[in-house]
Design an enzyme around this catalytic site. Structure first.
Site, PDB file in Angstrom:
ATOM      1  N   SER A 255      29.412   3.641   8.706  1.00  0.00           N
ATOM      2  CA  SER A 255      30.234   4.084   7.579  1.00  0.00           C
ATOM      3  C   SER A 255      30.001   5.562   7.316  1.00  0.00           C
ATOM      4  O   SER A 255      29.202   6.210   7.981  1.00  0.00           O
ATOM      5  CB  SER A 255      29.899   3.279   6.330  1.00  0.00           C
ATOM      6  OG  SER A 255      28.631   3.659   5.843  1.00  0.00           O
ATOM      7  N   LYS A 256      30.698   6.064   6.347  1.00  0.00           N
ATOM      8  CA  LYS A 256      30.704   7.489   6.063  1.00  0.00           C
ATOM      9  C   LYS A 256      29.300   8.081   5.906  1.00  0.00           C
ATOM     10  O   LYS A 256      29.051   9.214   6.302  1.00  0.00           O
ATOM     11  CB  LYS A 256      31.518   7.736   4.787  1.00  0.00           C
ATOM     12  CG  LYS A 256      32.071   9.151   4.690  1.00  0.00           C
ATOM     13  CD  LYS A 256      33.122   9.423   5.764  1.00  0.00           C
ATOM     14  CE  LYS A 256      33.241  10.925   6.022  1.00  0.00           C
ATOM     15  NZ  LYS A 256      33.921  11.225   7.286  1.00  0.00           N
ATOM     16  N   ARG A 257      28.406   7.313   5.324  1.00  0.00           N
ATOM     17  CA  ARG A 257      27.085   7.918   5.088  1.00  0.00           C
ATOM     18  C   ARG A 257      26.280   8.090   6.368  1.00  0.00           C
ATOM     19  O   ARG A 257      25.210   8.676   6.376  1.00  0.00           O
ATOM     20  CB  ARG A 257      26.305   7.115   4.053  1.00  0.00           C
ATOM     21  CG  ARG A 257      25.814   5.796   4.522  1.00  0.00           C
ATOM     22  CD  ARG A 257      25.496   4.882   3.357  1.00  0.00           C
ATOM     23  NE  ARG A 257      25.613   3.493   3.743  1.00  0.00           N
ATOM     24  CZ  ARG A 257      24.648   2.851   4.382  1.00  0.00           C
ATOM     25  NH1 ARG A 257      23.505   3.446   4.628  1.00  0.00           N
ATOM     26  NH2 ARG A 257      24.802   1.602   4.743  1.00  0.00           N
ATOM     27  N   HIS A 258      26.778   7.591   7.491  1.00  0.00           N
ATOM     28  CA  HIS A 258      26.105   7.835   8.764  1.00  0.00           C
ATOM     29  C   HIS A 258      26.595   9.131   9.392  1.00  0.00           C
ATOM     30  O   HIS A 258      26.261   9.444  10.523  1.00  0.00           O
ATOM     31  CB  HIS A 258      26.376   6.687   9.733  1.00  0.00           C
ATOM     32  CG  HIS A 258      25.791   5.383   9.279  1.00  0.00           C
ATOM     33  ND1 HIS A 258      26.560   4.332   8.854  1.00  0.00           N
ATOM     34  CD2 HIS A 258      24.509   4.978   9.150  1.00  0.00           C
ATOM     35  CE1 HIS A 258      25.777   3.333   8.514  1.00  0.00           C
ATOM     36  NE2 HIS A 258      24.533   3.698   8.674  1.00  0.00           N
ATOM     37  N   GLY A 259      27.425   9.886   8.641  1.00  0.00           N
ATOM     38  CA  GLY A 259      27.989  11.102   9.214  1.00  0.00           C
ATOM     39  C   GLY A 259      29.405  10.822   9.654  1.00  0.00           C
ATOM     40  O   GLY A 259      30.094  10.016   9.037  1.00  0.00           O
TER      41      GLY A 259
END
Length: 505
Positions: A255-259
């Site tokens: 998801s987004k928080r993984h970059g």
RNA sequence: GGCCCGGUCGUCUAGUGGUUAGGAUGCCGCCCUUUCAAGGCGGAGGUCGCGGGUUCAAGUCCCGUCCGGGCUACCA
């Protein structure tokens, strides 16, 4: 029978790498078997439609070289390829009628409040949660008629058979079984008359003669419903292929928080499409043995279902970076320059880097101007820096000193190499040697520096090379000095040398 | 809670009963060398989640267990 597979995205956002990896598998599979890969847009949920999503789907596919032979843009014998259009044509209604008449489906008039209440009750009593019939599964025709007469909204649900074992044969995992009493009755047609995924996708897969349903493993739990649906119609079930998902570094769903996860973000970040394609093909699939670098043709040649892995994989950015560097180095300087021009001109590049690294963006602008002003010169600079970068976005900073009239001095470098005793003398020596020259070859540069080394009796070339490099580039690192000097040419060198001379004392 | 899927170096993976468990990446070192890279060579890193079984032999087959993940919408 020839292989037919489909990529069926919902236009709910820009495709992310996991999703596009599945599309890649389908393309590879179809191409390997000389079959057909088709694109179908599943837009039955109006509330989740995102503007621009369809454009991003096409763009992501094109960029990665994922091909399809039938689709909204290409037509084909099985159209239309957009579900809302198919719905408008009454395709789904016809099949709902058929199911209703055969008693495989039923109308359910529950309100959302009633449904919520039911779930709450099930939760409290630790029962399986879901719709297993309620009052409507076995309601009498009179009850149904009355509810309809009252104009109450309803959905159509599939009647999952009870007290049976439902099994599917998954191409990767083999046989998977469910007690049919744990499978609830899915909604097929919503109150707004739109079909759900469960229904529309399966009807379309049948009508479009899909032979293999290749999709993410998050669909496994829906598979028995789909199998029952195929059986209810008396249709032959396609082969189910549930691909492992791609996870982030911490093991959770990407998801987004993984970059970056959006496919097109990688393009904006400076990743080459062949690198990303090669890299994602290897998450969840392997050609067997030690092969890792595979081009398009090799991927197609090697791709088979047997190489698919049951376990999910982690997206390792380090490895992608390495692979990107590998492909970067495989490009010719001409090709690289062309790609860079496209990359630098693309509005998404700036949009991507602006908030993340404004300095990098500034360096990229410098390169863009450099190419516009003198492409031949820029190409030489690109050629020399190619081995030192891992993405297209690195080229700005790497080549900056070629384009800056006065590249900034790294003060530490000045301290170390321009303050040595012979620095001033060396620079004057170079100035004298360059005097009047219009161009200078790599060999001539080397001869020049070695000449100075000999004259001064230095054992190594270092004391000559390092001050020269700092004088010319402001830095201690960079491409081979002789090559760099030759590219810079006498004019630029003269300007930089006189500027550096002032820093020698 | 229920159902389902998964589990080999940090990571991607090879492996289909007999291998010193191989490769890649990342990390460390050496070589090359005018620096940084690239490239070449080498090293560390795995009790194949754990426990039982079957077998002369198990990462590979069976059972159990633990952990991770997915689904559990009138979303896909």
């Amino acid at each position: 029978m020839s292989v037919r597979v489909r990529y069926a995205p919902s236009p709910t956002g820009s495709p992310h790498v996991g999703n596009i990896r599945d599309a890649l598998f389908k393309h590879l599979f179809a191409a390997h078997h000389h079959g057909t890969h088709l694109l179908r847009i599943e837009d039955t949920d109006r509330t989740r439609f995102v503007e621009g999503a369809i454009e991003d789907i096409f763009e992501s596919l094109h960029w990665l070289g994922i091909q399809w032979q039938e689709g909204p843009d290409k037509g084909g014998a099985y159209g239309p390829y957009i579900q809302s259009e198919r719905q408008a044509e009454g395709i789904y209604d016809r099949y709902i009628e058929q199911l209703l008449e055969a008693g495989h489906a039923y109308k359910a008039f529950d309100t959302s409040e009633e449904l919520a209440e039911m779930r709450e009750y099930q939760q409290i009593n630790k029962q399986p949660i879901g719709y297993f019939g309620g009052v409507w599964r076995d309601a009498s025709p009179e009850e149904v008629a009355q509810a309809e007469a009252e104009g109450r909204p309803f959905v159509v649900r599939l009647k999952i058979p009870r007290d049976q074992t439902i099994a599917i044969e998954d191409a990767i995992r083999g046989r998977i079984e469910w007690d049919s009493n744990t499978v609830d009755d899915p909604v097929l047609l919503k109150a707004d008359r739109m079909p759900t995924y469960h229904f529309a996708a399966m009807v379309d897969d049948h009508l479009m003669e899909i032979t293999h349903i290749i999709r993410g493993e998050e669909w496994i739990s829906s598979a028995p419903k789909h199998a029952v649906l195929f059986d209810a119609f008396g249709w032959t079930r396609p082969v189910f292929v549930h691909c492992p998902v791609i996870k982030g570094k911490d093991g959770s769903k990407l998801s987004k928080r993984h970059g970056d996860t959006r496919c097109l973000d990688f393009r904006a970040a400076g990743i080459l499409p062949e690198a990303l394609r090669n890299f994602i093909a290897l998450i969840g699939w392997s050609p067997g043995g030690d092969r890792e670098i595979l081009n398009e043709a090799e991927l197609i040649e090697a791709f088979d279902l047997g190489g698919l892995q049951p376990s999910s994989g982690v997206f390792d950015l380090d490895k992608l970076t390495w692979m990107n560097g590998h492909y970067l180095r495989a490009c010719t300087a001409e090709n690289l320059t062309e790609r860079l021009k496209v990359f630098l001109a693309h509005p998404e590049t700036a949009r991507y880097w602006e908030p993340r690294d404004p300095e990098k963006l500034a360096a990229l602008h410098l390169l863009k101007e450099g190419i516009e002003k003198d492409e031949a010169y820029a190409r030489q600079a690109i050629e020399l820096e190619r081995e030192r970068v891992t993405s297209l976005a690195d080229f700005g900073e790497a080549t900056a000193f070629f384009f800056q009239d006065e590249p900034p001095f790294d003060e530490k470098a000045v301290e170390k190499w321009l303050r040595v005793d012979h620095a001033g003398d060396l620079i004057r020596f170079l100035q004298a040697n360059l005097n009047g020259a219009e161009s200078v070859s790599v060999e001539a540069c080397e001869a020049m520096l070695r000449g100075y080394q000999e004259e001064k009796g230095f054992e190594k070339l270092g004391p000559v090379v390092h001050p020269t490099r700092v004088a010319l580039t402001g830095k201690t690192v960079g491409p081979g000095l002789f090559e760099l000097m030759s590219v810079l040419g006498p004019d630029r060198m003269r300007a930089r040398l006189s500027r550096a001379l002032e820093r020698t004392t």
